[in-house]
Design an enzyme around this catalytic site. Structure first.
Site, PDB file in Angstrom:
ATOM      1  N   HIS A  22       0.719  -1.007  -0.303  1.00  0.00           N
ATOM      2  CA  HIS A  22      -0.213   0.016   0.634  1.00  0.00           C
ATOM      3  C   HIS A  22       0.865   1.809   0.046  1.00  0.00           C
ATOM      4  O   HIS A  22       1.609   1.922   0.883  1.00  0.00           O
ATOM      5  CB  HIS A  22      -0.943  -0.229   1.862  1.00  0.00           C
ATOM      6  N   LYS A 167      -9.973   6.889  -3.805  1.00  0.00           N
ATOM      7  CA  LYS A 167      -8.761   8.292  -3.438  1.00  0.00           C
ATOM      8  C   LYS A 167      -7.340   7.624  -3.960  1.00  0.00           C
ATOM      9  O   LYS A 167      -7.640   6.478  -3.440  1.00  0.00           O
ATOM     10  CB  LYS A 167      -8.775   8.181  -1.678  1.00  0.00           C
ATOM     11  N   LYS A 169      -3.391   8.351  -4.054  1.00  0.00           N
ATOM     12  CA  LYS A 169      -2.427   8.069  -3.259  1.00  0.00           C
ATOM     13  C   LYS A 169      -1.287   9.152  -3.979  1.00  0.00           C
ATOM     14  O   LYS A 169      -1.369   8.364  -4.467  1.00  0.00           O
ATOM     15  CB  LYS A 169      -1.568   7.648  -2.140  1.00  0.00           C
ATOM     16  N   ASP A 198      -5.375  12.413  -2.229  1.00  0.00           N
ATOM     17  CA  ASP A 198      -4.259  12.785  -1.107  1.00  0.00           C
ATOM     18  C   ASP A 198      -2.366  13.054  -1.359  1.00  0.00           C
ATOM     19  O   ASP A 198      -2.492  11.803  -1.975  1.00  0.00           O
ATOM     20  CB  ASP A 198      -5.139  11.692  -0.431  1.00  0.00           C
ATOM     21  N   GLU A 224      -7.084  16.094  -0.768  1.00  0.00           N
ATOM     22  CA  GLU A 224      -6.373  16.150   0.906  1.00  0.00           C
ATOM     23  C   GLU A 224      -5.190  16.342   1.051  1.00  0.00           C
ATOM     24  O   GLU A 224      -3.966  16.392  -0.267  1.00  0.00           O
ATOM     25  CB  GLU A 224      -6.300  14.613   1.249  1.00  0.00           C
ATOM     26  N   ASP A 249      -5.809  17.534   6.667  1.00  0.00           N
ATOM     27  CA  ASP A 249      -5.839  15.863   7.370  1.00  0.00           C
ATOM     28  C   ASP A 249      -4.934  15.765   8.923  1.00  0.00           C
ATOM     29  O   ASP A 249      -4.452  16.333  10.198  1.00  0.00           O
ATOM     30  CB  ASP A 249      -5.142  14.155   7.114  1.00  0.00           C
ATOM     31  N   LYS A 273      -9.874  11.955  12.942  1.00  0.00           N
ATOM     32  CA  LYS A 273      -9.221  10.448  12.713  1.00  0.00           C
ATOM     33  C   LYS A 273      -9.285  10.884  14.396  1.00  0.00           C
ATOM     34  O   LYS A 273      -9.024  11.185  15.055  1.00  0.00           O
ATOM     35  CB  LYS A 273      -7.591  10.124  12.573  1.00  0.00           C
ATOM     36  N   GLU A 327     -13.914   6.254   5.063  1.00  0.00           N
ATOM     37  CA  GLU A 327     -12.615   5.495   4.207  1.00  0.00           C
ATOM     38  C   GLU A 327     -12.370   4.440   5.623  1.00  0.00           C
ATOM     39  O   GLU A 327     -11.148   4.490   5.188  1.00  0.00           O
ATOM     40  CB  GLU A 327     -11.301   6.333   3.976  1.00  0.00           C
TER      41      GLU A 327
HETATM   42 MG   LIG Z   1      -4.747  11.908   4.528  1.00  0.00          MG
END
Ligand SMILES: [Mg+2]
Length: 373
Positions: A22, A167, A169, A198, A224, A249, A273, A327
């Site tokens: 990931h 999303k 990355k 993001d 993001e 974030d 979060k 998410e």
């Molecule tokens: Mg983030």
């Protein structure tokens, strides 16, 4: 209710395999490390919680090892012998004696809520004031690093009705290469999906100005954390000029950060979060600041396993407005679990259990197998 004392607290590190590497801008995950918190109380009830971060120290300033050590040496001794059913008093005690350490505190707060829910026969969402929706929409992160693979993965998710929000990355590559990658994916998915990015703070303002424009012009719904949390003035300027909304974030490391971001007008969406705010109750304080300031909300993840994911979900499901969904897909990234029943994902949604506490039971055998020795 008379006092029910906290008898012992244990923090267990487990390493779980992931379905694929990931890729995030700051780290590539090959496995995920969770810290499982067990709070045992005098009435025989055990509460479970989770303190999970990403990539050792790559994301924040707590690591699985520091979380375990700080709980064992500093936080647990403050709670043992205290009243397990008074969560306000317990968390105040921790906040008074320990600065920061929001991930460690989040796991402890989750475990206390789980225990109290089991004690009263109520789901954690009801302890937090009550749920106002039936389930939570869940986005998926496409992070294989390969455009064609990401498109194929998104198509599969649409087919099986698991996710319709994706999303991406980005940030680790050249800006132009990243933009090409994102635009190709949006083109392939079209109106069937919401595509978001993001950047994990990887651009500077000079890169972000144009990139945000291009992303907005090409149908990307949300950007993001494009630049560093340190550059507050830059965030305010980007928030004013980007055609796609900017979400904060990394900029939020505490409830106080949420207030100053709102006051400065640095973002139009906040990622919530539990780990960065200090627990499911703490994250709702950030949500209240956002609501008062007219800032939209999104339920974020630190790629927690089932326990941390449901601790988040019980908080998010109490929010009247959750414009950008969540998410909370952490359990889907893991090939193994350490609970007896995995969270249920169906029709693009995560179901939030209505059984007492978080609604999860530890699988002792699997926990023993995956715990770090
Ligand atoms: Mg983030």
């Amino acid at each position: 209710m008379s006092h029910i004392l906290i008898e012992s607290i244990e923090a267990v590190i487990v390493d779980l395999p992931t379905i694929r590497p990931h890729k995030l801008a700051m780290h590539t995950l090959q496995k995920q490390t969770l810290v499982i918190i067990r709070v045992r109380c005098a009435d025989g009830i055990e509460g479970i919680g989770e303190s999970t971060t990403i990539g050792g120290l790559a994301y924040g300033n707590e690591s699985p090892e520091s979380i375990k050590t700080n709980i064992e040496c500093h936080l647990a001794p403050l709670l043992i012998g205290q009243d397990a059913s008074n969560i306000n008093a317990a968390m105040l005690r921790l906040d008074k004696a320990a600065k920061g350490n929001t991930f460690a505190k989040s796991g402890l707060e989750s475990a206390l809520l789980d225990a109290q829910g089991k004690r009263l026969g109520l789901p954690v969402s009801e302890l937090l004031g009550g749920r106002v929706r039936d389930s939570l929409e869940v986005a998926w992160t496409l992070a294989s690093g390969d455009t064609a693979k990401d498109i194929a993965e998104a198509e599969q998710m649409l087919d099986i009705r698991r996710h319709r929000i994706f999303k991406l990355k980005i940030g680790a590559n050249e800006v132009s290469a990243d933009l090409k990658h994102v635009i190709a994916i949006k083109k392939a998915l079209g109106e069937r999906a919401s595509v978001r990015v993001d950047v994990n703070q990887y651009w500077d303002e000079s890169q972000a100005i144009r990139a945000c424009q291009v992303l907005g012009d090409n149908g990307i719904d949300l950007i993001e954390q494009p630049i560093s949390r340190i550059n507050r003035a830059g965030q305010v300027r980007l928030n004013q000029r980007s055609p796609a909304p900017i979400m904060a974030d990394e900029s939020i490391e505490s409830v106080a950060d949420a207030f100053s971001l709102a006051a400065d007008g640095a973002a139009s969406i906040f990622a919530l979060k539990i780990g960065k705010n200090g627990g499911p109750r703490a994250v709702l304080r950030t949500a209240q600041i956002a609501e008062a300031a007219g800032i939209a909300l999104y339920g974020g993840t630190m790629l927690e396993g089932a326990i941390g994911t449901l601790a988040s979900a019980h908080a998010f499901i109490t929010l009247s407005r959750l414009t950008w969904g969540t998410e909370l897909f952490g359990p889907l990234l893991l090939t193994e679990e350490i609970v007896t029943e995995a969270p249920v994902y169906r029709d693009f949604q995560l179901e939030v259990p209505r059984s007492p506490g978080l609604g999860l039971t530890l699988d002792e055998e699997r926990l023993a197998f995956f715990r770090r020795t």
